[in-house]
Scaffold this motif. Sequence first.
Motif, mmCIF file in Angstrom:
data_model
loop_
_atom_site.group_PDB
_atom_site.id
_atom_site.type_symbol
_atom_site.label_atom_id
_atom_site.label_comp_id
_atom_site.label_asym_id
_atom_site.label_seq_id
_atom_site.Cartn_x
_atom_site.Cartn_y
_atom_site.Cartn_z
ATOM 1 N N PHE A 12 16.498 12.105 -7.448
ATOM 2 C CA PHE A 12 15.190 11.579 -7.389
ATOM 3 C C PHE A 12 14.286 12.642 -7.537
ATOM 4 C CE2 PHE A 12 11.476 10.668 -5.164
ATOM 5 C CZ PHE A 12 10.787 9.850 -6.061
ATOM 6 N N GLY A 13 14.445 13.720 -6.378
ATOM 7 C CA GLY A 13 13.212 14.745 -6.318
ATOM 8 C C GLY A 13 13.212 15.432 -7.749
ATOM 9 N N SER A 14 14.296 15.766 -8.450
ATOM 10 C CA SER A 14 14.260 16.619 -9.642
ATOM 11 C C SER A 14 13.586 15.722 -10.829
ATOM 12 C CB SER A 14 15.592 16.951 -10.136
ATOM 13 O OG SER A 14 16.566 15.972 -10.329
ATOM 14 N N SER A 15 13.808 14.458 -10.679
ATOM 15 C CA SER A 15 13.399 13.631 -11.807
ATOM 16 C C SER A 15 11.765 13.245 -11.629
ATOM 17 C CB SER A 15 14.017 12.255 -12.072
ATOM 18 O OG SER A 15 13.937 11.261 -10.984
ATOM 19 N N ALA A 16 11.353 13.033 -10.354
ATOM 20 C CA ALA A 16 10.227 12.670 -9.943
ATOM 21 C C ALA A 16 9.124 13.911 -9.948
ATOM 22 C CB ALA A 16 9.983 11.861 -8.457
ATOM 23 N N LEU A 17 9.583 15.061 -9.863
ATOM 24 C CA LEU A 17 8.679 16.412 -9.715
ATOM 25 C C LEU A 17 7.746 16.612 -10.743
ATOM 26 C CD1 LEU A 17 8.269 18.705 -7.943
ATOM 27 C CD2 LEU A 17 9.961 20.011 -9.229
ATOM 28 N N PRO A 18 7.885 16.336 -12.034
ATOM 29 C CA PRO A 18 6.796 16.099 -13.021
ATOM 30 C C PRO A 18 5.738 15.361 -12.536
ATOM 31 C CG PRO A 18 8.781 16.442 -13.856
ATOM 32 C CD PRO A 18 9.325 15.899 -12.742
ATOM 33 N N ARG A 19 6.132 14.340 -12.451
ATOM 34 C CA ARG A 19 4.776 13.377 -12.080
ATOM 35 C C ARG A 19 4.254 13.576 -10.652
ATOM 36 N NH1 ARG A 19 4.767 8.141 -14.807
ATOM 37 N NH2 ARG A 19 6.451 7.743 -16.529
ATOM 38 N N LEU A 20 5.064 13.870 -9.745
ATOM 39 C CA LEU A 20 4.291 14.436 -8.160
ATOM 40 C C LEU A 20 3.322 15.588 -8.604
ATOM 41 C CD1 LEU A 20 7.281 13.950 -6.066
ATOM 42 C CD2 LEU A 20 5.441 12.521 -6.124
ATOM 43 N N ALA A 21 3.745 16.464 -9.495
ATOM 44 C CA ALA A 21 2.963 17.736 -9.981
ATOM 45 C C ALA A 21 1.755 17.079 -10.526
ATOM 46 C CB ALA A 21 3.668 18.489 -10.657
ATOM 47 N N VAL A 78 13.939 3.545 -1.023
ATOM 48 C CA VAL A 78 12.499 4.097 -1.098
ATOM 49 C C VAL A 78 12.328 5.119 -2.468
ATOM 50 C CG1 VAL A 78 11.223 6.330 -0.251
ATOM 51 C CG2 VAL A 78 12.522 4.615 1.152
ATOM 52 N N PRO A 79 13.383 5.773 -3.166
ATOM 53 C CA PRO A 79 13.242 6.336 -4.355
ATOM 54 C C PRO A 79 12.881 5.142 -5.740
ATOM 55 C CG PRO A 79 15.270 7.082 -3.461
ATOM 56 C CD PRO A 79 14.714 6.016 -2.477
ATOM 57 N N GLY A 80 13.598 4.203 -5.444
ATOM 58 C CA GLY A 80 13.283 3.127 -6.467
ATOM 59 C C GLY A 80 11.778 2.739 -6.342
ATOM 60 N N CYS A 81 11.093 2.479 -4.964
ATOM 61 C CA CYS A 81 9.731 2.114 -4.827
ATOM 62 C C CYS A 81 8.908 3.438 -5.426
ATOM 63 C CB CYS A 81 9.525 2.005 -3.554
ATOM 64 S SG CYS A 81 10.307 0.663 -2.988
ATOM 65 N N ALA A 82 9.188 4.492 -5.277
ATOM 66 C CA ALA A 82 8.574 5.535 -5.392
ATOM 67 C C ALA A 82 8.530 5.681 -7.021
ATOM 68 C CB ALA A 82 8.850 7.092 -4.968
ATOM 69 N N VAL A 83 9.615 5.533 -7.787
ATOM 70 C CA VAL A 83 9.811 5.500 -9.165
ATOM 71 C C VAL A 83 8.698 4.517 -9.710
ATOM 72 C CG1 VAL A 83 11.157 5.026 -11.028
ATOM 73 C CG2 VAL A 83 11.977 6.535 -9.377
ATOM 74 N N THR A 84 8.681 3.258 -9.204
ATOM 75 C CA THR A 84 7.788 2.282 -9.626
ATOM 76 C C THR A 84 6.464 2.526 -9.445
ATOM 77 O OG1 THR A 84 9.512 0.480 -8.994
ATOM 78 C CG2 THR A 84 7.141 -0.501 -9.166
ATOM 79 N N SER A 114 0.330 8.065 0.797
ATOM 80 C CA SER A 114 1.147 7.374 2.016
ATOM 81 C C SER A 114 2.456 7.204 1.559
ATOM 82 C CB SER A 114 0.480 6.253 2.452
ATOM 83 O OG SER A 114 0.623 4.935 1.630
ATOM 84 N N PHE A 115 3.029 7.135 0.246
ATOM 85 C CA PHE A 115 4.271 6.817 0.101
ATOM 86 C C PHE A 115 5.088 8.244 -0.064
ATOM 87 C CE2 PHE A 115 3.028 7.441 -4.533
ATOM 88 C CZ PHE A 115 4.180 8.026 -5.143
ATOM 89 N N LEU A 116 4.403 9.240 0.082
ATOM 90 C CA LEU A 116 4.981 10.581 0.129
ATOM 91 C C LEU A 116 5.507 10.816 1.420
ATOM 92 C CD1 LEU A 116 2.695 12.984 -1.924
ATOM 93 C CD2 LEU A 116 4.875 11.900 -2.574
ATOM 94 N N LEU A 117 5.046 10.072 2.476
ATOM 95 C CA LEU A 117 5.851 10.191 3.932
ATOM 96 C C LEU A 117 6.950 10.003 3.975
ATOM 97 C CD1 LEU A 117 2.693 9.153 5.930
ATOM 98 C CD2 LEU A 117 3.335 11.442 5.457
ATOM 99 N N PRO A 118 7.557 8.820 3.447
ATOM 100 C CA PRO A 118 9.155 8.487 3.586
ATOM 101 C C PRO A 118 9.711 9.345 2.619
ATOM 102 C CG PRO A 118 7.787 6.421 3.006
ATOM 103 C CD PRO A 118 6.853 7.676 2.991
ATOM 104 N N LEU A 119 9.248 9.675 1.627
ATOM 105 C CA LEU A 119 10.006 10.626 0.592
ATOM 106 C C LEU A 119 10.333 12.013 1.459
ATOM 107 C CD1 LEU A 119 8.273 10.069 -2.812
ATOM 108 C CD2 LEU A 119 10.748 9.093 -1.957
ATOM 109 N N ALA A 120 9.158 12.650 2.005
ATOM 110 C CA ALA A 120 9.254 13.714 2.572
ATOM 111 C C ALA A 120 10.488 13.601 3.977
ATOM 112 C CB ALA A 120 7.621 14.216 3.329
ATOM 113 N N ARG A 171 0.869 -1.181 -0.193
ATOM 114 C CA ARG A 171 -0.058 0.069 -0.142
ATOM 115 C C ARG A 171 1.003 1.142 0.001
ATOM 116 N NH1 ARG A 171 -5.145 -1.386 0.929
ATOM 117 N NH2 ARG A 171 -5.700 -3.467 1.674
ATOM 118 N N GLY A 172 1.478 1.239 -1.051
ATOM 119 C CA GLY A 172 2.468 2.333 -1.007
ATOM 120 C C GLY A 172 4.008 1.845 -0.799
ATOM 121 N N LEU A 173 4.175 1.987 0.565
ATOM 122 C CA LEU A 173 5.522 1.353 1.187
ATOM 123 C C LEU A 173 4.877 0.786 2.497
ATOM 124 C CD1 LEU A 173 7.702 4.236 0.611
ATOM 125 C CD2 LEU A 173 7.745 2.188 -0.522
#
Length: 137
Positions: free
Chosen positions: A118-127, A24-30, A71-77, A9-11
């Motif tokens: 990770f943050g710079s590559s994920a930002l467009p999808r997070l937006a 964590v970044p790998g899980c988020a990218v997936t 929920s998967f944003l919590l570990p990233l934050a 369920r996210g992580l």
Amino acid sequence: SSDLFPLGRGLPRTNPCSVAAQVVPGCAVTRLELQQPSGWIPREVPLGAEQEIRVPRQFLPQDPTVANPPSFLLPLAWLVRIAARSGSDAEATASAAALAARAGMASAGDFKQLVLQFGSSALPRLAAWFAFLEKSQ
């Protein structure tokens, strides 16, 4: 649900960052790679036919108009907070160094670089996901 849904369920419920920050970044990218053009991200994803037959049919369809908890944003934050404060805050620097060591990285600076990349590559999808959440919720 982890045996049926490998992405969970996210992580996991525990903070995986404290164990292996590089995972964590790998899980988020997936997770983000599953994102639909609308910005929606599916929650439960059995990967492959073998896992799909183990999941009860009523859990397979999902409604792309219903958002799933972020929920998967919590570990990233948590990682971003430590990386951002590393170098200027003694506690964050110590945490970054410890996470780097657990991940087999040479330094807190390497950890910070991983998180920033990770943050710079994920930002467009997070937006796009944020826009979906704002629209649908």
